[in-house]
Scaffold this motif. Structure first.
Motif, PDB file in Angstrom:
ATOM      1  N   VAL A 238       0.826  -1.198   0.000  1.00 53.03           N
ATOM      2  CA  VAL A 238       0.000   0.000   0.000  1.00 53.03           C
ATOM      3  C   VAL A 238       0.864   1.253   0.000  1.00 53.03           C
ATOM      4  N   ARG A 239       1.976   1.185   0.709  1.00 52.57           N
ATOM      5  CA  ARG A 239       2.861   2.337   0.834  1.00 52.57           C
ATOM      6  C   ARG A 239       4.273   1.850   1.134  1.00 52.57           C
ATOM      7  N   LEU A 240       5.271   2.555   0.606  1.00 55.35           N
ATOM      8  CA  LEU A 240       6.661   2.166   0.806  1.00 55.35           C
ATOM      9  C   LEU A 240       7.494   3.404   1.096  1.00 55.35           C
ATOM     10  N   LEU A 241       8.123   3.429   2.268  1.00 55.82           N
ATOM     11  CA  LEU A 241       8.971   4.541   2.682  1.00 55.82           C
ATOM     12  C   LEU A 241      10.417   4.076   2.737  1.00 55.82           C
ATOM     13  N   ALA A 242      11.331   4.921   2.260  1.00 59.96           N
ATOM     14  CA  ALA A 242      12.745   4.563   2.299  1.00 59.96           C
ATOM     15  C   ALA A 242      13.603   5.816   2.327  1.00 59.96           C
ATOM     16  N   THR A 243      14.725   5.728   3.011  1.00 60.72           N
ATOM     17  CA  THR A 243      15.714   6.796   2.945  1.00 60.72           C
ATOM     18  C   THR A 243      16.314   6.816   1.544  1.00 60.72           C
ATOM     19  N   PRO A 244      16.964   7.898   1.135  1.00 62.42           N
ATOM     20  CA  PRO A 244      17.537   7.940  -0.215  1.00 62.42           C
ATOM     21  C   PRO A 244      18.460   6.756  -0.519  1.00 62.42           C
ATOM     22  N   GLU A 245      19.293   6.378   0.440  1.00 63.67           N
ATOM     23  CA  GLU A 245      20.198   5.241   0.199  1.00 63.67           C
ATOM     24  C   GLU A 245      19.430   3.948  -0.010  1.00 63.67           C
ATOM     25  N   ARG A 246      18.448   3.681   0.831  1.00 63.96           N
ATOM     26  CA  ARG A 246      17.641   2.471   0.669  1.00 63.96           C
ATOM     27  C   ARG A 246      16.811   2.531  -0.612  1.00 63.96           C
ATOM     28  N   ALA A 247      16.345   3.709  -0.987  1.00 70.23           N
ATOM     29  CA  ALA A 247      15.584   3.849  -2.224  1.00 70.23           C
ATOM     30  C   ALA A 247      16.427   3.444  -3.427  1.00 70.23           C
ATOM     31  N   ARG A 248      17.705   3.814  -3.417  1.00 74.69           N
ATOM     32  CA  ARG A 248      18.583   3.413  -4.516  1.00 74.69           C
ATOM     33  C   ARG A 248      18.735   1.894  -4.567  1.00 74.69           C
ATOM     34  N   GLN A 249      18.847   1.263  -3.393  1.00 78.07           N
ATOM     35  CA  GLN A 249      18.956  -0.196  -3.351  1.00 78.07           C
ATOM     36  C   GLN A 249      17.683  -0.861  -3.861  1.00 78.07           C
ATOM     37  N   ILE A 250      16.539  -0.328  -3.478  1.00 77.82           N
ATOM     38  CA  ILE A 250      15.263  -0.897  -3.906  1.00 77.82           C
ATOM     39  C   ILE A 250      15.097  -0.776  -5.414  1.00 77.82           C
TER      40      ILE A 250
END
Length: 268
Positions: free
Chosen positions: A57-69
């Motif tokens: 439903v929703r996904l939150l991530a820090t910039p570093e984790r967002a790059r990994q995802i």
């Protein structure tokens, strides 16, 4: 099969934002803290890659984790960039989120008939084990020792989110789980299908190693406080104990599950 990202974007009719990795939209305000979320890198990564789980439903991530995802699963309009503080305020107090949290879609369960059996096959059944940390740790041991799955009761069992998913460290997405209404009837059904059912009880006469063999086996473990219920124990083919020569009265249920799975693996 498609990842949850791909299936979610297909439903929305788009391919996600064409932005550089790690530059998704910024998160809105935190929701009321809830354990409907999955948090921690291993738990979220496994959930995103699990075709048996509905899109998040929703996904939150820090910039570093967002790059990994995005490196692992591609770009998606679902991904929201957030700082550690905002993520923490969305989760229950003390949740160790490691820079990522996902409000997950439902996880598909399986039926008893989906457990294939065969020589050396092992399934765990948990009789009213309610602590999510324990269930998560048991799933992790089940994955480590190659168990075919875990059986839980519909009631008196924790939800597949929050602390359970974090303790399982991704194993929740790897180990098939069946939920049944009545454990005693489930044991009867499994016995009729060729499974041998062994209940773990400190009062049993024989040690577990003495009753295990190469037949497909269901290992039944009782709750944290009460142990195996009488009716469930009566529906087992055998009762066995884990010998404790040190004289300690009992093991935590997740530790007992790990020992039982190790013993079962030795018979294979």
């Amino acid at each position: 099969m498609a990842s949850t990202f791909e299936r979610n974007d297909a439903r929305r009719g788009g391919k996600g934002p064409q932005k550089a990795p790690g530059h998704g939209r910024f998160a809105r305000r935190p929701e009321t803290p809830s354990d409907d979320w999955i948090w921690g890198w291993h738990a979220v990564e496994a959930a995103l890659g699990n075709p048996r789980r509905e899109p998040p439903v929703r996904l939150l991530a820090t910039p570093e984790r967002a790059r990994q995802i995005e490196a692992a699963f591609g770009r998606s309009k679902l991904l929201e960039i957030a700082d550690n503080n905002l993520i923490a305020r969305t989760l229950p107090q003390g949740a160790s989120h490691q820079g990522v949290a996902m409000r997950a879609g439902p996880l598909e369960t399986v039926g008893l008939e989906d457990f294939a059996g065969g020589p050396g096959a092992v399934v765990l059944m948990l009789d009213q084990v309610t602590d999510p940390q324990n269930v998560g740790a048991i799933l992790r041991s089940a994955a480590a020792f190659g168990a075919q799955g875990v059986i839980l009761q519909d009631r008196h069992a924790p939800r597949f989110t929050g602390a359970l998913a974090k303790a399982a460290a991704g194993a929740l997405e790897r180990v098939p789980v069946a939920r049944v209404v009545n454990l005693s009837r489930a044991l009867e059904e499994l016995s009729e299908s060729g499974w041998r059912t062994i209940g773990l009880s400190g009062e049993a006469e024989q040690p577990l190693a003495a009753v295990l063999d190469a037949r497909p086996t269901v290992l039944v473990l009782g709750s944290e406080g009460e142990g195996l219920r009488r009716l469930v124990g009566e529906h087992c083919d055998e009762l066995a104990k884990i010998p404790m020569p040190g004289g300690f009265e009992s093991l935590n249920v997740s530790a007992a599950a790990a020992v039982a799975l190790y013993e079962a693996a030795r018979t294979r």
